[in-house]
Design an enzyme around this catalytic site. Structure first.
Site, short mmCIF file in Angstrom:
data_model
loop_
_atom_site.label_atom_id
_atom_site.label_comp_id
_atom_site.label_asym_id
_atom_site.label_seq_id
_atom_site.Cartn_x
_atom_site.Cartn_y
_atom_site.Cartn_z
N LYS A 188 62.58 39.97 119.30
CA LYS A 188 61.17 39.59 119.15
C LYS A 188 60.23 40.49 119.98
CE LYS A 188 62.18 34.72 118.08
NZ LYS A 188 61.84 33.31 118.40
N TYR A 202 58.77 31.85 108.92
CA TYR A 202 58.81 30.62 109.71
C TYR A 202 58.21 29.44 108.93
CZ TYR A 202 60.59 32.67 114.04
OH TYR A 202 61.39 33.26 114.99
N PHE A 238 52.95 24.31 117.01
CA PHE A 238 53.01 25.67 117.57
C PHE A 238 53.02 26.75 116.50
CE2 PHE A 238 57.42 24.01 117.40
CZ PHE A 238 58.02 24.98 116.62
N ARG A 252 74.48 32.31 118.09
CA ARG A 252 73.70 31.19 118.67
C ARG A 252 74.16 30.92 120.11
NH1 ARG A 252 69.13 29.36 115.90
NH2 ARG A 252 69.46 27.33 116.89
N THR A 293 66.75 27.31 122.73
CA THR A 293 65.40 27.78 122.39
C THR A 293 64.55 27.94 123.65
OG1 THR A 293 65.62 26.50 120.35
CG2 THR A 293 63.41 27.31 120.91
N ARG A 311 68.67 34.43 126.22
CA ARG A 311 67.38 33.79 126.55
C ARG A 311 67.28 33.45 128.03
NH1 ARG A 311 67.10 30.33 120.91
NH2 ARG A 311 65.63 31.68 119.81
N ASN A 334 60.79 33.97 123.30
CA ASN A 334 62.17 33.77 123.75
C ASN A 334 63.12 34.87 123.25
OD1 ASN A 334 62.27 32.98 121.11
ND2 ASN A 334 62.98 30.90 121.50
N HIS A 387 65.71 35.83 117.70
CA HIS A 387 65.94 34.84 116.64
C HIS A 387 67.35 35.05 116.13
CE1 HIS A 387 65.67 32.68 112.81
NE2 HIS A 387 66.32 33.71 112.30
N GLU A 442 67.84 35.03 104.91
CA GLU A 442 67.06 35.87 105.84
C GLU A 442 67.44 37.34 105.73
OE1 GLU A 442 66.42 32.20 109.03
OE2 GLU A 442 67.66 33.90 109.62
P1 IDP Z 1 65.53 28.62 117.44
O1 IDP Z 1 64.80 29.96 117.40
O2 IDP Z 1 66.25 28.42 118.75
O3 IDP Z 1 66.41 28.39 116.24
P2 IDP Z 1 63.50 26.82 116.29
O4 IDP Z 1 63.39 25.37 116.62
O5 IDP Z 1 64.00 27.20 114.92
O6 IDP Z 1 64.41 27.49 117.43
O7 IDP Z 1 62.07 27.45 116.52
C1 IDP Z 1 61.74 28.73 116.02
C2 IDP Z 1 60.95 29.46 117.08
O8 IDP Z 1 59.71 28.77 117.27
C3 IDP Z 1 61.58 29.48 118.48
O9 IDP Z 1 62.57 30.47 118.64
C4 IDP Z 1 60.37 29.72 119.35
O10 IDP Z 1 59.97 31.10 119.32
C5 IDP Z 1 59.31 28.88 118.63
N1 IDP Z 1 59.22 27.52 119.19
C6 IDP Z 1 60.10 26.50 119.03
N2 IDP Z 1 59.71 25.39 119.67
C7 IDP Z 1 58.53 25.72 120.27
C8 IDP Z 1 57.60 24.99 121.10
O11 IDP Z 1 57.78 23.80 121.40
N3 IDP Z 1 56.49 25.68 121.51
C9 IDP Z 1 56.26 26.99 121.18
N4 IDP Z 1 57.09 27.70 120.41
C10 IDP Z 1 58.22 27.08 119.96
#
Ligand code: IDP
Length: 140
Positions: free
Chosen positions: A11, A51, A59, A87, A93, A104, A114, A117, A128
Site C-alpha cells: 500500500k 474496496y 471509513f 494472511r 488489520t 503489519r 497498514n 492487502h 482480484e
Molecule cells: P484486511 O485488509 O485485514 O482484510 P478489511 O476488514 O478487509 O481488512 O479492511 C480493508 C482495509 O480497510 C484494511 O486493510 C484497512 O486499510 C481499512 N480499514 C479496515 N478497518 C478500518 C477502520 O476501522 N478504520 C480505517 N480503516 C480501516
C-alpha cells in the site's frame, strides 16, 4: 498440500517509505514466490471498485483517498496454502493487534495505513488477480 495463488498489494504508506524490498523479503523468506508484480497508481474508480464491499463502512472514503495517495505494488504470490500463509505473514488489520514479527506489526502506521492487502479467500484471490493481471503477466 496444493500450490495456491493469492493477490497482494503493498500500500501507499509502504511504497512511500521505500519498504517494498523488505516486505518482499518477508514473502520470499516464508515460502511465497512473487510470480507477478507491477507498480501502479490506482485511479479513484479502481480503488472504489476494489474496496466495493466496504462501500457502506464509515471509513470507505478515507480508505479510497489513502489508496490513491501514492503508488501501490500489486502482486501475485504463489506457494503452499498461499492465501492463509500470506494472511498469517500480514498479521491483524489493526497493527496494534497484530502478532509480533508480522508485516503489519513491523511496518504499518495505523489501522488504515497498514502497509499490505492480501486476499481473504481463494475465490477472492482469483477475482482480484484477474482485476489487475492478464494471464500472460503471471510467470511461475
Ligand atoms: P484486511 O485488509 O485485514 O482484510 P478489511 O476488514 O478487509 O481488512 O479492511 C480493508 C482495509 O480497510 C484494511 O486493510 C484497512 O486499510 C481499512 N480499514 C479496515 N478497518 C478500518 C477502520 O476501522 N478504520 C480505517 N480503516 C480501516
Amino acid at each position: 498440500m496444493a500450490i495456491e495463488r493469492t493477490f497482494s498489494i503493498i500500500k501507499p504508506d509502504a511504497t512511500r517509505r521505500n519498504l517494498t524490498g523488505r516486505i518482499n523479503a518477508v514473502f520470499e523468506e516464508n515460502g511465497l514466490r512473487i510470480v507477478a508484480q507491477k507498480r501502479v497508481q490506482l485511479s479513484q474508480a479502481q480503488a472504489e471498485a476494489f474496496y466495493g464491499v466496504h462501500r457502506e463502512r464509515p471509513f470507505f472514503n478515507d480508505l479510497v483517498s489513502f489508496m490513491i495517495s501514492g503508488p501501490v505494488v500489486v502482486q501475485v504470490l504463489e506457494g503452499e496454502n498461499a492465501v492463509a500463509r500470506n494472511r498469517e505473514l500480514m498479521g491483524a488489520t489493526d497493527p496494534k493487534k497484530a502478532d509480533a514479527g508480522t508485516i503489519r506489526a513491523q511496518f504499518a502506521e495505523s489501522i488504515e495505513a497498514n502497509s499490505v492487502h492480501g486476499s481473504d479467500s481463494a475465490e477472492n484471490a482469483a477475482i482480484e488477480i484477474a482485476y489487475f493481471f492478464a494471464g500472460s503477466e503471471i510467470v511461475a
